[in-house]
Enzyme design. Structure first.
Site, PDB file in Angstrom:
ATOM      1  CG  ASP A 101      -1.721   1.501   1.487  1.00  0.00           C
ATOM      2  OD1 ASP A 101      -2.666   1.759   0.260  1.00  0.00           O
ATOM      3  OD2 ASP A 101      -1.408   1.776   2.668  1.00  0.00           O
ATOM      4  CG  ASP A 103      -1.633   7.604   0.680  1.00  0.00           C
ATOM      5  OD1 ASP A 103      -1.841   8.963   0.793  1.00  0.00           O
ATOM      6  OD2 ASP A 103      -2.094   6.668  -0.471  1.00  0.00           O
ATOM      7  CE  LYS A 234      -4.993  -0.666  -1.805  1.00  0.00           C
ATOM      8  NZ  LYS A 234      -4.541   0.158  -1.210  1.00  0.00           N
TER       9      LYS A 234
END
Length: 303
Positions: A101, A103, A234
């Site tokens: 990921d 952020d 994702k």
């Protein structure tokens, strides 16, 4: 209870890994005492050694899985240690894939919150971000509503945020070690291409996918172009990259901090929560609660 240390490898089904900056025998005694109802221990052996700490590990037979994750969470918090019980441990001796990921994982901010602060709608947007990260809102819906708040903001705000992107502690060391071991490195983010593509170049990553903010006449339109990169996207990215790079499924790691990362973590051989929300730590195979991202290396096998 006697605590033993040795250098030979055990053969039980799971491994217990303990890592901390101030790891000592007293903490290991407490780990054994607290977890004896949940598992039987083999002898401890040395694990990863780092400048900021070291790990020990042991083979264990898990006797009781009920509330095991909650118990590990309690032990980790009480002793300020990283601890995990793992059945699947990718190895540094073979190529693999780390999908991250962006952020609050690779970088120490939520980009959309920082954009919103500059645009004058920070509080409104950050409240929605927090709920989404906890899994209390549908991610795609929450992203579109947050981006809508940015309508009319000058595109220069993106550069203002980009100028001060903070890379999280241990990320560079983690990537360097994995790259040296012939691993592929990638980002799959619910954030934005403006930042993900920059990080791909800055960190010499192999791949990055994220969402695209629409910009017209130098202003944000409040719209996201194309399909939202969310939880399933994702996970699909991890599967795709593993196939594209001809890697074993057992050699995949997903690293993230939010509820939006859980499907990706479930797809990987090893899912690691990084300074994550409680809902994520409880469902991930392993968690880093206190240390830098390079401490993830303690969870890997060396051969």
């Amino acid at each position: 209870m006697q605590l033993q240390l040795e250098t030979s490898k055990g053969n039980a089904q799971h491994d217990l890994i303990v890592f901390a900056e101030g790891l000592n025998l007293e903490k290991l005694f407490k780990v054994q005492q607290v977890l004896t109802e949940w598992m039987s221990f083999d002898v401890f052996r040395p694990g990863l050694e780092m400048q900021k700490g070291f790990a020990v590990e042991t083979s264990v037979n898990v006797l009781n899985t009920e509330q095991l994750q909650q118990k590990l969470e309690q032990v980790a918090t009480a002793l300020q240690i990283e601890i995990a019980v793992l059945e699947n441990r990718p190895t540094l001796a073979e190529p693999g894939l780390l999908l991250m990921d962006m952020d609050s994982t690779v970088i120490g901010i939520e980009c959309i919150d920082e954009i919103a602060k500059i645009a004058g709608v920070g509080e409104q947007v950050s409240e929605v971000t927090e709920l989404a990260m906890q899994g209390k809102l549908d991610f795609a819906e929450s992203l579109r509503s947050r981006v809508a708040c940015l309508k009319g903001a000058d595109e220069k705000v993106l550069y203002e945020v980009l100028e001060r992107l903070p890379i999280n502690p241990g990320i560079s060391a983690l990537l360097d070690t994995l790259r040296h071991a012939n691993w592929k490195l990638a980002i799959a983010s619910g954030g934005f291409t403006y930042f993900a593509n920059y990080l791909k170049e800055r960190l010499s990553l192999d791949y990055a996918i994220s969402n695209t903010l629409e910009i017209a006449d130098g202003k944000l339109t409040g719209q996201v172009l194309g399909e939202i990169i969310g939880a399933q996207a994702k996970a699909d990215t991890l599967k795709k990259l593993s196939k594209d790079f001809n890697l074993k499924d057992s050699q995949t790691i997903a690293l993230g901090d939010g509820a939006n990362d859980l499907v990706m973590m479930g797809q990987a051989a090893l899912g690691v929560a990084y300074h994550a929300k409680p809902i994520v730590r409880q469902q991930a195979a392993a968690a880093l609660r206190f240390s830098g991202a390079d401490s993830l290396l303690a969870f890997l096998r060396r051969k």
